[in-house]
Design an enzyme around this catalytic site. Structure first.
Site, PDB file in Angstrom:
ATOM      1  NE  ARG A 342      42.739  48.140  31.031  1.00  0.00           N
ATOM      2  CZ  ARG A 342      42.137  48.164  32.211  1.00  0.00           C
ATOM      3  NH1 ARG A 342      41.209  49.044  32.467  1.00  0.00           N
ATOM      4  NH2 ARG A 342      42.460  47.314  33.152  1.00  0.00           N
ATOM      5  NE  ARG A 348      44.306  42.799  40.041  1.00  0.00           N
ATOM      6  CZ  ARG A 348      44.999  43.911  39.780  1.00  0.00           C
ATOM      7  NH1 ARG A 348      44.438  44.909  39.096  1.00  0.00           N
ATOM      8  NH2 ARG A 348      46.232  44.039  40.171  1.00  0.00           N
ATOM      9  CG  ASP A 491      45.275  48.355  39.248  1.00  0.00           C
ATOM     10  OD1 ASP A 491      45.997  47.361  39.219  1.00  0.00           O
ATOM     11  OD2 ASP A 491      44.307  48.540  38.491  1.00  0.00           O
ATOM     12  CD  GLN A 687      37.018  52.043  38.155  1.00  0.00           C
ATOM     13  OE1 GLN A 687      37.073  53.261  38.322  1.00  0.00           O
ATOM     14  NE2 GLN A 687      37.959  51.384  37.512  1.00  0.00           N
ATOM     15  N   GLY A 707      34.400  45.020  37.678  1.00  0.00           N
ATOM     16  CA  GLY A 707      34.324  43.706  38.307  1.00  0.00           C
ATOM     17  C   GLY A 707      33.129  43.565  39.235  1.00  0.00           C
TER      18      GLY A 707
END
Ligand code: GLC
Length: 798
Positions: A342, A348, A491, A687, A707
């Site tokens: 990835r 975002r 998502d 996460q 995040g």
């Protein structure tokens, strides 16, 4: 149950029991060369990209779960007994040896004490060189002379990870390794720019470049044949699987300490020679390690707090900052979970990450902002996942030669997606982050900087932000609420082509940030137009999205409500409600009500759940979320990322006790002694944490790249401790638990230092009665003070 502790003074986490339920990782390297290593020295290194330029191999999700790694073996040549300086891979009985791992800021130190030999392997990457150093020390505490053998071991990887994993007919024959001048070089014959090397500060007594010679048939890193027999095979070959094994015999006298350095780097043998010359001098190793420590000292000195809460202090002063920086530097592309598939930036994710560290890493934040703005199309939306390299001219090609191993880089035109692949939230996040960067650096001219769009044309940063906002203004559905498009922040919530409440709230927040910027630039017409637009959004949100006790999450294409008390499943969501308040779109009364409902329905001792109740029946009108097992990830786990939004929301409501309740539930530090439940690292946010609808409630997964790192850092520093740089000065507006008598912060901003002392004699949760700058009463933000000055700021809450 605990496996280690926070060494706060040294800013290290110390693992005392190495048999941790999952690997506890650390990040080495602060520039182009990086490595992710476990507390057992398992893991891999890469240069710039874990996907395109891998250096060492990693068998992801393997058994055991962190092989291979960057290992040092020690063998007692008198007895034949051997061990590794990290507990694994040899895995000696813990009754016979004691092992410690110290994870620090961009370094890890593995130590082993056994059979009268104290061994240590410190791994770090000097700031200015693309070389990973292993500073190895062996001290003889046995009282008798010892004959020892030391071996290094790394397994080299083919540089393109997909080829390494899937195309063995290519990868096994397109690279070779050899040892000359004491340096093992791993090369790609027809790519004269791709080399890796392993060197050492000594003249080796033997070596192996062939992995299978070193390990031996049907053996693993646990019992390599070369180590068992006390000598490598001097193997080298073109083609095959390669390793870097250098062996040295040593006599270590009683009380004596021997020091050896290994160097794993990028470049040809000549580069290895230069690094060997440089780092064979231990003083140089020490100097570069000191420089790395200084690099981090400079960073963490920008914001240090001292509060009545040791866990908050440990996280904010060291670990949370470190994690937030790691996300900005490596995005989401290198971990034991993201193992190289990835590369690039999630629009975002990175847009939000950069909100957190413009004060400690302004250069990287600016670079990321510019890359992201370049990844925006003229219509205003962002390219959901893209590699900024796409926009750079290709250099690494031999003229006229078509190389089979080169993964073709798409042209910019190929990566531009249409609306069907556009996420409705992506570009909106960047507005606040640009604002934050400019407030932190006062680099107001950045707003005028010209940056291209992905699909052609160029505009100022300011114009890019306007287009992001205009895009969402145009993309509204029948209720006047923003369309969900492919998905929004969540998502897995695809809304079946419906409308997203959270994006309307986010749109409102982006507008408020844009208005602040426009006002600073004196663009009055924009201020007026956007203020009117924000008012319209608030009206739509109140009319269409208030559900009676909280805000909806959205509507499906057929107009059915998501996140309503009327629903049987998915009645209430964290994202829409916390963003309703964070964005200031909610009325104060509805704001309080919806956050009370969040507390009632979503709170658990491990943090706030994303949704309640979890979905148990697939419903494609709602989205993929209904096909995720209940209690996992987006379907009713404690998804960490929106937790700090709820903290900011509570701070905006002035409820410091509630903000701290939410903070403490998610705080990894607080779970240090519950590892049998948490499993994951207690020094970083994960996460998600399994929710109450799952049998493993409380188990944390996917550490580091989340995040929640940046957002939690922002929530605590800007909203709980309340220290916010602005266009007019430094605002100090704490929102803390009523029991706190006060706290102190040292903050550097625009070259001046502020020693901030907050007192809370009336045990308030929010509200400032008076503030003094260098003894003088000041109302409003503290104006920036001259560069180089040290200023006292006393704040009294009431
Ligand atoms: C993952 C993604 C992030 C998304 C979140 C919720 O963390 O990286 O982009 O917002 O999941 O779905």
């Amino acid at each position: 149950m605990r496996y280690g502790y926070f060494d706060v003074a040294n800013r290290e986490y110390v693992i005392e029991r190495p048999d941790v339920p999952v690997s506890w990782t650390n990040y080495i390297g602060v520039k182009d060369l990086g490595a992710v290593l476990s507390h057992n020295a398992g893991g891999y290194a890469f240069y710039q990209s874990a996907e395109h330029h891998r250096i060492t191999r990693f068998r992801q999700n393997g058994v055991p779960l962190d092989r291979p790694g960057h290992y040092v073996y020690v063998r007692d040549d008198d007895t034949g007994e051997y061990w590794s300086l990290s507990w694994q891979p040899v895995g000696k009985s813990l009754a016979q040896a004691s092992y410690h791992c110290r994870h620090g800021l961009s370094y890890s130190k593995f130590s082993c004490d056994t059979r009268g030999i104290q061994g240590e392997q410190l791994i770090f990457i000097p700031i200015e060189e693309d070389v990973e150093l292993w500073d190895v020390r062996l001290r003889n505490t046995s009282g008798r002379p010892r004959q020892l053998s030391v071996f290094s071991y790394v397994e080299f990887s083919f540089h393109h990870i997909n080829i390494d994993n899937q195309n063995l007919q290519m990868s096994l024959y397109a690279s070779g390794a050899s040892c000359a001048d004491s340096i093992i070089e791993y090369d790609f014959f027809y790519e004269p720019w791709s080399f890796h090397y392993l060197a050492a500060s000594f003249q080796p007594d033997s070596f192996d470049c062939r992995r299978d010679s070193f390990l031996g048939p049907y053996r693993t890193e646990t019992d390599p044949l070369a180590v068992e027999r006390g000598e490598c095979f001097n193997s080298a070959e073109l083609g095959g699987n390669h390793c870097g094994a250098l062996h040295k015999r040593l006599t270590v006298m009683p009380g004596e300490e021997r020091r050896l350095t290994f160097m794993l780097g990028v470049g040809p043998r000549q580069t290895g020679q230069a690094m060997r010359a440089k780092y064979s001098d231990p003083a140089q190793v020490d100097a570069d390690f000191a420089a790395l420590k200084e690099f981090w000292r400079k960073k963490y000195s920008v914001f240090q707090c001292h509060t009545p809460h040791p866990g908050l202090d440990a996280m904010i002063n060291t670990w949370n900052l470190y994690q937030a920086e790691t996300n900005v530097v490596w995005s989401r592309f290198a971990s034991f979970i993201e193992v190289g598939g990835r590369t690039g930036l999630g629009y975002r994710d990175t847009s939000q990450d950069v909100l957190s560290v413009p004060h400690t890493n302004p250069a990287k934040c600016k670079q990321r902002l510019m890359e992201l703005l370049h990844g925006q199309v003229q219509q205003g939306y962002g390219l959901h996942l893209f590699d900024p390299e796409v926009f750079k001219p290709q250099a690494d090609q031999l003229p006229g030669v078509k190389l089979p191993t080169v993964v073709p880089t798409p042209s910019p035109a190929d990566i531009i997606h249409g609306l069907e692949h556009t996420c409705s939230d992506d570009a909106l996040w960047i507005v606040a982050s640009v604002g934050e960067y400019v407030k932190e650096t006062a680099e107001i001219e950045f707003l005028d900087q010209q940056i291209p769009f992905a699909d052609g044309g160029t505009a100022s940063v300011y114009e890019h932000l306007r287009r992001a906002i205009d895009f969402s203004t145009a993309q509204v559905g029948p209720h006047g609420v923003c369309k969900g498009l492919r998905a929004d922040w969540n998502d897995c919530l695809n809304l079946g082509g419906g409308e997203s409440a959270m994006v309307s709230f986010l749109h409102h927040w982006a507008l408020l940030n844009f208005i602040e910027i426009a006002r600073r630039l004196g663009r009055t017409a924009d201020v007026e137009a956007c203020t009117a637009r924000a008012a319209q959004i608030r009206q739509v949100c109140e009319e269409q999205l208030w559900d009676g006790q909280w805000y909806l999450r959205g509507f499906t294409r057929r107009g059915l409500k998501i996140g309503s008390a009327e629903n049987e499943e998915g009645k209430i969501f964290l994202e829409s409600n916390s963003l309703a308040v964070l964005s200031e779109a909610a009325t104060p009364e509805h704001g309080r009500q919806c956050m009370d409902a969040v507390d009632r329905h979503l709170f658990s001792p491990y943090g706030l759940h994303l949704v309640w109740p979890s979905f148990s029946r697939p419903d494609d009108d709602i989205g993929y979320i209904t096909r995720v097992y209940p209690g996992i990830k987006e379907n009713g786990a404690i998804f960490s990322h929106p937790n700090p939004w709820a903290i900011v929301a509570e701070c905006k409501l002035g409820r410091g006790d509630r903000a701290m309740k939410f903070h403490d539930a998610l705080l990894p530090y607080a779970q240090n002694d519950q590892i049998e439940i948490r499993e994951a690292e207690p020094y970083v946010y994960c996460q998600f944490i399994m929710g109450r609808d799952h049998t493993a409630h409380g188990r944390a997964r996917h550490p580091w790249l989340t995040g929640s790192a940046g957002w939690m850092y922002h929530a605590v520093t800007h909203w709980m401790l309340g220290i916010r740089p602005g266009f007019d000065g430094l605002t100090i507006d704490p929102c803390i638990p009523g029991q706190w008598p006060g706290f102190e912060v040292v903050r550097q901003w625009l070259g001046a230092t502020y020693l901030i002392k907050v007192t809370n004699p009336r045990l308030a949760q929010h509200g400032v009665k008076a503030q003094r700058l260098n003894g003088q009463l000041v109302t409003g933000p503290i104006p920036p003070q001259p560069v180089g000055t040290v200023n006292t700021v006393e704040v009294e809450m009431a």
